[in-house]
Write a protein that holds these residues in place. Sequence first.
Motif, PDB file in Angstrom:
ATOM      1  N   ASP A   1      -4.079   5.535   1.452  1.00  0.00           N
ATOM      2  CA  ASP A   1      -4.136   5.171   0.031  1.00  0.00           C
ATOM      3  C   ASP A   1      -4.573   6.406  -0.740  1.00  0.00           C
ATOM      4  OD1 ASP A   1      -4.926   4.310  -2.547  1.00  0.00           O
ATOM      5  OD2 ASP A   1      -5.438   2.312  -1.796  1.00  0.00           O
ATOM      6  N   ILE A   2      -3.623   7.092  -1.346  1.00  0.00           N
ATOM      7  CA  ILE A   2      -3.883   8.360  -2.019  1.00  0.00           C
ATOM      8  C   ILE A   2      -4.847   8.196  -3.186  1.00  0.00           C
ATOM      9  CG2 ILE A   2      -1.889   8.275  -3.588  1.00  0.00           C
ATOM     10  CD1 ILE A   2      -2.746  11.454  -1.795  1.00  0.00           C
TER      11      ILE A   2
ATOM     12  N   PRO B   1       8.200   7.758  -6.650  1.00  0.00           N
ATOM     13  CA  PRO B   1       8.930   6.543  -7.021  1.00  0.00           C
ATOM     14  C   PRO B   1       8.866   5.503  -5.898  1.00  0.00           C
ATOM     15  CG  PRO B   1      10.194   8.494  -7.589  1.00  0.00           C
ATOM     16  CD  PRO B   1       9.005   8.964  -6.790  1.00  0.00           C
ATOM     17  N   ASP B   2       8.606   4.281  -6.279  1.00  0.00           N
ATOM     18  CA  ASP B   2       8.464   3.169  -5.331  1.00  0.00           C
ATOM     19  C   ASP B   2       7.342   3.406  -4.327  1.00  0.00           C
ATOM     20  OD1 ASP B   2      10.640   1.819  -6.521  1.00  0.00           O
ATOM     21  OD2 ASP B   2      12.043   2.962  -5.277  1.00  0.00           O
ATOM     22  N   ARG B   3       6.476   4.358  -4.638  1.00  0.00           N
ATOM     23  CA  ARG B   3       5.346   4.727  -3.768  1.00  0.00           C
ATOM     24  C   ARG B   3       5.822   4.955  -2.324  1.00  0.00           C
ATOM     25  NH1 ARG B   3      -0.737   2.454  -4.617  1.00  0.00           N
ATOM     26  NH2 ARG B   3      -1.764   4.188  -3.587  1.00  0.00           N
ATOM     27  N   GLN B   4       6.941   5.637  -2.227  1.00  0.00           N
ATOM     28  CA  GLN B   4       7.550   5.923  -0.926  1.00  0.00           C
ATOM     29  C   GLN B   4       6.579   6.701  -0.046  1.00  0.00           C
ATOM     30  OE1 GLN B   4      11.099   8.282  -1.183  1.00  0.00           O
ATOM     31  NE2 GLN B   4      11.642   7.918   0.949  1.00  0.00           N
ATOM     32  N   SER B   5       6.423   6.250   1.188  1.00  0.00           N
ATOM     33  CA  SER B   5       5.554   6.895   2.162  1.00  0.00           C
ATOM     34  C   SER B   5       5.947   8.360   2.336  1.00  0.00           C
ATOM     35  CB  SER B   5       5.654   6.156   3.499  1.00  0.00           C
ATOM     36  OG  SER B   5       4.656   6.587   4.387  1.00  0.00           O
ATOM     37  N   TYR B   6       4.964   9.239   2.480  1.00  0.00           N
ATOM     38  CA  TYR B   6       5.083  10.670   2.715  1.00  0.00           C
ATOM     39  C   TYR B   6       5.246  11.506   1.446  1.00  0.00           C
ATOM     40  CZ  TYR B   6       5.659  10.007   7.770  1.00  0.00           C
ATOM     41  OH  TYR B   6       5.464   9.681   9.092  1.00  0.00           O
TER      42      TYR B   6
ATOM     43  N   GLU C   1      -0.070  10.757   1.240  1.00  0.00           N
ATOM     44  CA  GLU C   1      -0.116   9.324   1.519  1.00  0.00           C
ATOM     45  C   GLU C   1       1.002   8.944   2.492  1.00  0.00           C
ATOM     46  OE1 GLU C   1      -1.073   5.854  -1.337  1.00  0.00           O
ATOM     47  OE2 GLU C   1       1.114   6.071  -1.380  1.00  0.00           O
ATOM     48  N   VAL C   2       0.596   8.359   3.619  1.00  0.00           N
ATOM     49  CA  VAL C   2       1.552   7.857   4.610  1.00  0.00           C
ATOM     50  C   VAL C   2       1.174   6.411   4.893  1.00  0.00           C
ATOM     51  CG1 VAL C   2       2.464   8.082   6.946  1.00  0.00           C
ATOM     52  CG2 VAL C   2       1.901  10.135   5.631  1.00  0.00           C
TER      53      VAL C   2
END
Length: 148
Positions: free
Chosen positions: A75-76, A115-120, A138-139
């Motif tokens: 969670d960034i 965008p879309d809180r995409q992982s990585y 954030e992963v």
Amino acid sequence: MDMKLEFIVLPVADVGRAKDFYKGLDWREDADVGEGDGRVVQMTPPRSNCSIMLGPSLTPAAPGSIQGLCLVVDDIEAARAELVGRGVDVSEVFHDAGGGLPRANAQGRVPGLAPDRQSYFSFASFNDPDGNGWILQEVTTRFPGRLW
């Protein structure tokens, strides 16, 4: 053959100051041995299998010359808030305009989550007292084949 990254040597000007900084981030002290030019300190981030090693004679690299060290968080925004609460000067959360990894310079950085809180693809950055540069990444979902 197993190969594991166990530690990274960070060039610092003052081992005690660096140790205090990383302890302030709640990193575990694994070792503090020797004195003067022979002093070596090893610290490990929470839940990490890789440590940092600090010592005045471990590397010829200039203090603060290491950039792009990556700390993966789930969670960034929470990680950034925690670091700020510990007194660390952390950048705002950003992503890369091209949808990739952050560049060494700030060109292409777009404020806010990916965008879309995409992982990585969401990041924040900070430096230690010597200027060694860290990236929070954030992963939330690992790429296929990654163990954790």
